[in-house]
Design a protein around this motif. Sequence first.
Motif, short mmCIF file in Angstrom:
data_model
loop_
_atom_site.label_atom_id
_atom_site.label_comp_id
_atom_site.label_asym_id
_atom_site.label_seq_id
_atom_site.Cartn_x
_atom_site.Cartn_y
_atom_site.Cartn_z
N HIS A 124 0.95 -1.25 0.03
CA HIS A 124 -0.04 -0.01 -0.04
C HIS A 124 0.83 1.35 0.03
O HIS A 124 0.35 2.44 -0.20
N ARG A 125 2.08 1.20 0.47
CA ARG A 125 2.96 2.37 0.47
C ARG A 125 4.15 2.32 -0.35
O ARG A 125 4.92 3.23 -0.53
N GLY A 126 4.34 1.00 -0.96
CA GLY A 126 5.40 1.07 -1.90
C GLY A 126 6.82 0.84 -1.38
O GLY A 126 7.85 1.47 -2.04
N VAL A 127 6.69 0.63 0.06
CA VAL A 127 7.83 0.57 0.75
C VAL A 127 8.89 -0.55 0.37
O VAL A 127 8.52 -1.76 0.23
N GLU A 128 10.37 -0.33 -0.31
CA GLU A 128 11.07 -1.65 -0.51
C GLU A 128 11.58 -2.15 0.70
O GLU A 128 12.63 -1.59 1.41
N LEU A 129 11.32 -3.52 0.95
CA LEU A 129 11.55 -4.32 2.08
C LEU A 129 12.26 -5.58 1.67
O LEU A 129 11.50 -6.28 0.93
N PRO A 130 13.50 -5.88 1.94
CA PRO A 130 13.76 -7.45 1.38
C PRO A 130 13.27 -8.40 1.59
O PRO A 130 12.90 -9.34 1.06
N SER A 131 12.45 -8.56 2.87
CA SER A 131 11.48 -9.36 3.33
C SER A 131 10.61 -8.84 4.38
O SER A 131 10.74 -7.90 4.91
N ASP A 132 9.46 -9.72 4.49
CA ASP A 132 8.57 -9.31 5.62
C ASP A 132 9.06 -9.26 7.09
O ASP A 132 8.51 -8.40 8.00
N THR A 133 9.99 -10.07 7.21
CA THR A 133 10.71 -10.01 8.75
C THR A 133 12.05 -9.50 8.90
O THR A 133 12.79 -9.69 9.75
N ASP A 134 12.37 -8.38 7.91
CA ASP A 134 13.76 -7.96 7.89
C ASP A 134 13.48 -6.62 8.86
O ASP A 134 12.93 -5.53 8.35
N TYR A 135 13.59 -6.73 9.95
CA TYR A 135 13.27 -5.61 10.93
C TYR A 135 14.27 -4.19 10.87
O TYR A 135 13.69 -3.21 10.84
#
Length: 668
Positions: A41-52
């Motif tokens: 929904h925000r287009g945030v680039e994150l390597p994985s769902d659990t990459d804190y």
Amino acid sequence: MERTVMMTPTDADVPEVLWTPSPDQAGRTAIAEFARWAREHRGVELPSDTDYAALHAWSVRDLEDFWSAVAEFLGVIFRDPPTAVLGSRDMPGTQWFPGATLNYAEHSLTPGPGREDGDLAVRFAREDGLERTVTHAELRDMVGRARAGLVAAGVGKGDRVVALAPNCPETLVMFLAAASLGAIWSSCSPDFGARAVHDRFAQIEPVTLLAVDGYCYGGKRFDIIENVAALREQLPMLRQTVLVPYLDPEATLEGTTPWAEFTAEPGPLAFEPVPFDHPLWVLYSSGTTGLPKGIVHSHGGIVLEHLKAMRLHNDLGPGETFFWFTTTGWMMWNFLIGGLLVGSTVLLFDGNPAFPDLRTLWALADKYGVTVFGVSASFVQSCLKAGLRPRDSCDLSRVRAIGSTGSPLSVEGFRWVADACGEHIQICSMSGGTDVCAAFVCSAPTVPVWLGELSVAALGADVHSFDEQGRDLDDEVGELLITQAMPSMPVMFWNDPDGTRLREAYYETYPGLWRHGDWVRATPRGSFVIYGRSDSTLNRGGVRMGTADFYAVVEAVDEVADSLVIDTTDLGARDEGALLCFLVLAPRASLEEVEPRLRKALRSELSPRHVPDRFVAVDAIPRTLNGKKCEVPVKKILAGVAPDKAISMGALQNPHALVPFLEMVPAG
């Protein structure tokens, strides 16, 4: 610049991992769901769902996008939409969600997952065996009735409603009723002395007081009717006192309104929309010197921070039970009741956590299926020293996290939780404070627990370790600074119209940045180690060390019940002063027996420079009403500062404990 030494761990090796989530566990958490939502929904680039680390980096890189995402994802109920996320970024003076209106109580009481009529809102247990349960239907009815009682008394938006009452359902009900009207709440525990309560409440001029007739603690019953009567006389703005017959069902006090009468009439459950920064409650500094500062937090700031903490960091939600041992005089009460925001049941306990023995709270966790179980670091230390193994006598299989705060949790404390409570349990050591009613550094359900370390900086908290020149430190000990605003930072101090005291408290040393007063090391893992208060740092020959390290060594000795370490060098002496260690010894222990062992342990585990010049046995360590050791006030007293200038006696739970320190000061 002085050289900094790191005491725990002693080298650059990665500490032992005591707990880590499986990939499946981590993927099912609310914080992983939030990461997926932010990507979609925000287009945030994150390597994985659990990459804190990546999620946190976004949360401080783009405050506006992050906090608006939190508000949307976690369902903040805006009556009027905000015109922006940040009107001003200045610290102090940050403007969050200008134009928005909302109400804290609406988030706790609106039907939804975990908050349907039959869902359990509150479990209550008192040390003498009294127990109650409150469903959400019953809670809504009780709040509606209390709200009607407040309206009948003329209470409205901006008025102050206060409580001298324990951690019980009536206190929670009165708070939610006050918040629903836009009134401002404040509370003190009934074991506070009359002077301490007056010093707090008189500042804010309350119109309504909720009080109890007494309380029980450690198997004894304490009548406080005389304190209540005296307090009423000392609060001229007070229009009504509501008395809860907490110990004696027949208790009365002339001129007060009985709780049953106050809540006799049902009333509509409505919520006054207030601006985002409208005051929700007033918490207080320890007040060790002068009057306690009235720290004011906002409806919107607390809703956002506590939703984030409960749902994302603690992974709490419907069907779960949240517990933290606290009184109404500590910020953890305000934090605990935040469990209602996410549809969890909150467990309220009133009494002595060590009565009849230290198994009491663990038995509650077993009986009520507590999911997240919170205590103080000192309680963990007491259990450790008593040789307690809760897992042997209680079923802790439903406890998935144990929280610890109040002071740094020792390495031995970490090990004890893992060994004596269960390897399946996440150890959630956290540090923040009354100042923000939230945590700066804490845990996350997708991040491992390293021995002796707080796992992460909280989402949205831009936490750094700075040296005296304002340089960012990497894996070195320095001042804990917050370099960008957080929503629950105080909107003001009470009776501080131009903000002078607020600026002096947090922003004077590093202008525009929040200096919290803790000594911290940020590790390469993204975790943190807290070493105690920076204004009580031990400084020996240019080597600095936090008091937490010292206490960890000294109080690990079975014969030491409590301790206080004072380095007089910090008092501004030209030459290095004395290092003094005050000890409360266990029964039948002697200083002659214990001192050689302590000297050897401190020399080998810390450094030769940190072996005290003198050990002194005392009966008790002076502590504030919230249980904090009075390191700085004792330093001042030993430096010859007049006692009434060094500390306010009303701020102490045990004023008599100061006597040995006063006797050490030369006459004249």
